[in-house]
Design a protein around this motif. Structure first.
Motif, PDB file in Angstrom:
ATOM      1  N   THR A 124      40.346  31.739  -9.906  1.00 30.73           N
ATOM      2  CA  THR A 124      39.166  31.826  -9.051  1.00 30.73           C
ATOM      3  C   THR A 124      38.398  33.101  -9.389  1.00 30.73           C
ATOM      4  O   THR A 124      38.940  34.195  -9.320  1.00 30.73           O
ATOM      5  N   LYS A 125      37.136  32.950  -9.760  1.00 28.91           N
ATOM      6  CA  LYS A 125      36.316  34.106 -10.120  1.00 28.91           C
ATOM      7  C   LYS A 125      35.388  34.441  -8.961  1.00 28.91           C
ATOM      8  O   LYS A 125      34.544  33.644  -8.580  1.00 28.91           O
ATOM      9  N   LEU A 126      35.570  35.627  -8.411  1.00 30.50           N
ATOM     10  CA  LEU A 126      34.778  36.079  -7.276  1.00 30.50           C
ATOM     11  C   LEU A 126      33.829  37.194  -7.702  1.00 30.50           C
ATOM     12  O   LEU A 126      34.081  37.904  -8.671  1.00 30.50           O
ATOM     13  N   SER A 127      32.759  37.325  -6.962  1.00 29.68           N
ATOM     14  CA  SER A 127      31.818  38.423  -7.194  1.00 29.68           C
ATOM     15  C   SER A 127      31.656  39.207  -5.893  1.00 29.68           C
ATOM     16  O   SER A 127      31.397  38.620  -4.842  1.00 29.68           O
ATOM     17  N   PHE A 128      31.833  40.516  -5.974  1.00 24.01           N
ATOM     18  CA  PHE A 128      31.671  41.411  -4.827  1.00 24.01           C
ATOM     19  C   PHE A 128      30.346  42.153  -5.003  1.00 24.01           C
ATOM     20  O   PHE A 128      30.127  42.817  -6.021  1.00 24.01           O
ATOM     21  N   THR A 129      29.467  42.048  -4.003  1.00 23.93           N
ATOM     22  CA  THR A 129      28.181  42.744  -4.041  1.00 23.93           C
ATOM     23  C   THR A 129      28.087  43.650  -2.827  1.00 23.93           C
ATOM     24  O   THR A 129      28.331  43.208  -1.699  1.00 23.93           O
ATOM     25  N   ILE A 130      27.753  44.904  -3.060  1.00 20.11           N
ATOM     26  CA  ILE A 130      27.777  45.903  -1.992  1.00 20.11           C
ATOM     27  C   ILE A 130      26.385  46.457  -1.736  1.00 20.11           C
ATOM     28  O   ILE A 130      25.709  46.938  -2.656  1.00 20.11           O
ATOM     29  N   ASP A 131      25.958  46.377  -0.482  1.00 17.68           N
ATOM     30  CA  ASP A 131      24.670  46.920  -0.049  1.00 17.68           C
ATOM     31  C   ASP A 131      24.809  48.437   0.099  1.00 17.68           C
ATOM     32  O   ASP A 131      25.695  48.908   0.824  1.00 17.68           O
ATOM     33  N   PRO A 132      23.959  49.222  -0.561  1.00 16.89           N
ATOM     34  CA  PRO A 132      24.099  50.687  -0.510  1.00 16.89           C
ATOM     35  C   PRO A 132      23.747  51.298   0.840  1.00 16.89           C
ATOM     36  O   PRO A 132      24.124  52.439   1.112  1.00 16.89           O
ATOM     37  N   ASN A 133      23.001  50.557   1.666  1.00 11.19           N
ATOM     38  CA  ASN A 133      22.598  51.108   2.959  1.00 11.19           C
ATOM     39  C   ASN A 133      23.678  50.909   4.025  1.00 11.19           C
ATOM     40  O   ASN A 133      23.935  51.801   4.828  1.00 11.19           O
ATOM     41  N   THR A 134      24.300  49.742   3.998  1.00 12.49           N
ATOM     42  CA  THR A 134      25.362  49.469   4.979  1.00 12.49           C
ATOM     43  C   THR A 134      26.741  49.736   4.410  1.00 12.49           C
ATOM     44  O   THR A 134      27.701  49.900   5.155  1.00 12.49           O
ATOM     45  N   LEU A 135      26.835  49.779   3.071  1.00 10.20           N
ATOM     46  CA  LEU A 135      28.111  49.903   2.365  1.00 10.20           C
ATOM     47  C   LEU A 135      29.090  48.829   2.824  1.00 10.20           C
ATOM     48  O   LEU A 135      30.267  49.088   3.054  1.00 10.20           O
ATOM     49  N   LYS A 136      28.566  47.611   2.954  1.00  7.74           N
ATOM     50  CA  LYS A 136      29.369  46.442   3.266  1.00  7.74           C
ATOM     51  C   LYS A 136      29.305  45.480   2.081  1.00  7.74           C
ATOM     52  O   LYS A 136      28.269  45.342   1.431  1.00  7.74           O
ATOM     53  N   ALA A 137      30.419  44.802   1.829  1.00 11.63           N
ATOM     54  CA  ALA A 137      30.503  43.898   0.693  1.00 11.63           C
ATOM     55  C   ALA A 137      30.372  42.448   1.118  1.00 11.63           C
ATOM     56  O   ALA A 137      30.843  42.058   2.186  1.00 11.63           O
ATOM     57  N   THR A 138      29.716  41.668   0.289  1.00 10.38           N
ATOM     58  CA  THR A 138      29.690  40.216   0.452  1.00 10.38           C
ATOM     59  C   THR A 138      30.388  39.616  -0.761  1.00 10.38           C
ATOM     60  O   THR A 138      30.303  40.158  -1.872  1.00 10.38           O
ATOM     61  N   VAL A 139      31.072  38.505  -0.544  1.00 11.73           N
ATOM     62  CA  VAL A 139      31.872  37.875  -1.589  1.00 11.73           C
ATOM     63  C   VAL A 139      31.328  36.478  -1.865  1.00 11.73           C
ATOM     64  O   VAL A 139      31.078  35.705  -0.939  1.00 11.73           O
ATOM     65  N   THR A 140      31.128  36.163  -3.130  1.00  9.94           N
ATOM     66  CA  THR A 140      30.688  34.831  -3.535  1.00  9.94           C
ATOM     67  C   THR A 140      31.579  34.345  -4.671  1.00  9.94           C
ATOM     68  O   THR A 140      32.312  35.125  -5.278  1.00  9.94           O
ATOM     69  N   GLY A 141      31.490  33.052  -4.952  1.00  8.50           N
ATOM     70  CA  GLY A 141      32.231  32.505  -6.082  1.00  8.50           C
ATOM     71  C   GLY A 141      33.173  31.380  -5.736  1.00  8.50           C
ATOM     72  O   GLY A 141      33.730  30.744  -6.617  1.00  8.50           O
ATOM     73  N   THR A 142      33.390  31.126  -4.442  1.00  8.16           N
ATOM     74  CA  THR A 142      34.264  30.046  -4.028  1.00  8.16           C
ATOM     75  C   THR A 142      33.627  29.284  -2.873  1.00  8.16           C
ATOM     76  O   THR A 142      32.895  29.870  -2.065  1.00  8.16           O
ATOM     77  N   ASP A 143      33.904  27.979  -2.806  1.00  7.03           N
ATOM     78  CA  ASP A 143      33.399  27.160  -1.704  1.00  7.03           C
ATOM     79  C   ASP A 143      34.285  27.249  -0.481  1.00  7.03           C
ATOM     80  O   ASP A 143      33.936  26.727   0.579  1.00  7.03           O
ATOM     81  N   ASP A 144      35.427  27.919  -0.622  1.00  7.29           N
ATOM     82  CA  ASP A 144      36.350  28.078   0.506  1.00  7.29           C
ATOM     83  C   ASP A 144      35.808  29.170   1.428  1.00  7.29           C
ATOM     84  O   ASP A 144      36.027  30.357   1.210  1.00  7.29           O
TER      85      ASP A 144
ATOM     86  N   LYS B  46      35.492  34.607   3.952  1.00  7.53           N
ATOM     87  CA  LYS B  46      35.370  35.420   5.163  1.00  7.53           C
ATOM     88  C   LYS B  46      36.561  36.361   5.315  1.00  7.53           C
ATOM     89  O   LYS B  46      36.406  37.529   5.702  1.00  7.53           O
ATOM     90  N   SER B  47      37.753  35.868   5.008  1.00  6.29           N
ATOM     91  CA  SER B  47      38.953  36.703   5.131  1.00  6.29           C
ATOM     92  C   SER B  47      38.901  37.901   4.192  1.00  6.29           C
ATOM     93  O   SER B  47      39.223  39.028   4.577  1.00  6.29           O
ATOM     94  N   ILE B  48      38.470  37.669   2.938  1.00  4.85           N
ATOM     95  CA  ILE B  48      38.378  38.763   1.966  1.00  4.85           C
ATOM     96  C   ILE B  48      37.315  39.769   2.396  1.00  4.85           C
ATOM     97  O   ILE B  48      37.513  40.989   2.315  1.00  4.85           O
ATOM     98  N   GLU B  49      36.178  39.270   2.866  1.00  3.50           N
ATOM     99  CA  GLU B  49      35.122  40.172   3.344  1.00  3.50           C
ATOM    100  C   GLU B  49      35.604  41.010   4.519  1.00  3.50           C
ATOM    101  O   GLU B  49      35.293  42.214   4.605  1.00  3.50           O
ATOM    102  N   ASP B  50      36.344  40.389   5.420  1.00  6.99           N
ATOM    103  CA  ASP B  50      36.834  41.127   6.588  1.00  6.99           C
ATOM    104  C   ASP B  50      37.731  42.296   6.184  1.00  6.99           C
ATOM    105  O   ASP B  50      37.607  43.396   6.729  1.00  6.99           O
TER     106      ASP B  50
END
Length: 437
Positions: free
Chosen positions: A183-203, A208-212
């Protein structure tokens, strides 16, 4: 497992997970007489006891080059001895001058190149002043493998990547999260909030669990800093102007608590809800800081003040945000939008580059030269072309971490394996009902 029919939620006994019924149409349910016909959502951040605010990921991990440490020890021992001998003379500075600059002196040291002579002279002078400054082009290290600064930086980046991989895996293990192989995931981090979003899977549950977990404490911030410190010169997602904007936003936020992105701009100033110029708050806080010298205070106010005024004049969005991304697959993070990759299986170019540069340096030990290996792409290309996807057909026996969605959820909820069969059967039926909708 405990079930609260009034709040339409239940949690595992170990407190790791809280599950809340998505539909609000039913006010209660029981495990024995009613099946779950509505979908459920898992939000581990909704339970204050489920996630610990602990920063596990560290951008930098104290890398020490063992070869460099060995050579520093050699230099330390040599110049410590020289220093003691120099101090036996009435005028130690004059003696050092005679050794390296006075050709008519009986103490003059023969057989050194001009560069080696200058290095030895400077090192011994500094040692007398209790300042240790060593150079790896020292004559004492003439027969040693040269320390290559740019290679050392690359090795440090690879070392930090290995540690960050381990730290992220420990976060996943802590909350019983298993990412299926390949499974190939991509982590993208907003520099203002320093929060990450995860994409790459339909699950969506896995996402949500990884982001948490990555967004607990400063883990996402440290990953952001790690991405930044791993960049190569040809990175297309990093630029100096956006980096300066990120630094300014963080400085203002650290001192005042305000995020520039959330503030209104009036009359060329960032103002708070009550109309106060945020720079006034910043200046006041800086001047009240007892841990900063007056010089540092003046420099901070002048530098950030000028940058803040320019950003307010042109608009917050006049400079693009420093949004950084990194990929993840099969236990390792991988760099994107740059030629140099420090992830597992793709960092073999570092050794090849080091071997080539070392051979070159040894051949030009006593002369100046321009390296033919300044461009690393001649080494990185074949590693960037590596397909990380496994060609093996994995069974549960061969790879116990490759689980179905239902098995993944059950493992996530019952990591200790101590819950009753009835509890597991209940949740299994819940997931099956969800899939049937």
């Amino acid at each position: 497992m405990t079930i609260n029919s009034n709040t339409q939620s239940f949690s595992s006994l170990n407190g790791a997970i809280k599950v809340t019924q998505s539909s609000q149409a039913e006010s209660s349910f029981t495990t024995q007489t009613k099946k779950l016909t509505d979908s459920v959502s898992i939000d581990i951040s909704s339970n204050s006891e489920s996630l610990e605010e602990e920063t596990v990921i560290q951008a930098r991990n104290g890398y020490v080059n063992p070869e460099e440490a060995r050579q520093v020890k050699i230099l330390e021992e040599h110049y410590s001895k020289m220093n003691e001998e120099n101090k036996k003379f009435d005028y130690p500075y004059n003696h050092i001058f005679d050794k390296y600059k006075n050709t008519s002196s009986p103490y003059y040291v023969q057989g050194l190149t001009k560069q080696e002579r200058d290095i030895a002279y400077s090192t011994e002078i500094h040692y007398l002043k209790d300042r240790k400054m060593f150079a790896y082009a020292d004559a004492i290290l003439r027969d040693e493998t040269p320390i290559l600064g740019d290679v050392d930086v690359a090795e440090r980046k690879a070392y930090d990547r290995e540690k960050v991989n381990e730290q992220f895996q420990s976060l996943l293990d802590k909350y019983n999260i298993s990412i299926p192989q390949d499974t190939k995931l991509s982590f993208t981090i907003d520099p203002n909030t320093l929060k990450a979003t995860v994409t790459g899977t339909d699950d969506e549950t896995l996402t949500k669990s990884i982001e948490d977990v990555i967004n607990t404490a400063d883990n996402a911030k440290q990953l952001f800093l790690h991405i930044s410190s791993s960049r190569s010169d040809d990175s297309t997602q990093y630029n100096a102007e956006s980096s300066s904007k990120y630094g300014l936003v963080q400085n203002i936020k650290d001192v005042t608590g305000y995020n520039l992105k959330d503030l209104e701009i009036k009359d060329g100033k960032f103002v708070t809800e009550d109309g106060t110029d945020v720079f006034e708050i910043y200046t006041k806080k800086i001047n009240e800081n007892p841990n900063k010298s007056d010089f540092t205070k003046q420099m901070s106010i002048a530098s950030d003040g000028a940058a803040l005024a320019k950003l307010a004049r042109n608009g917050f969005d006049s400079v693009p945000d420093l949004v950084l991304s990194i990929d993840y697959q099969n236990g390792s993070f991988y760099d994107v939008k740059q030629s140099e990759n420090f992830g597992t299986e793709k960092n073999g170019w570092i050794k090849e580059w080091k071997d080539a540069k070392t051979t070159e340096a040894m051949a030009h030990k006593k002369e100046e030269y321009e390296s033919q290996y300044l461009d690393t792409t001649q080494f990185t290309q074949k590693y960037n072309d590596i397909d990380l996807t496994s060609n093996k057909t994995n069974t549960k026996k061969e790879n116990k971490e490759v689980l179905s969605k239902e098995e993944l959820m059950l493992k996530y909820l019952f990591g200790d394996g101590k819950e009753s069969k009835e509890d597991k059967d209940f949740l299994s039926s819940s997931f099956l009902n969800k899939e049937a909708l």
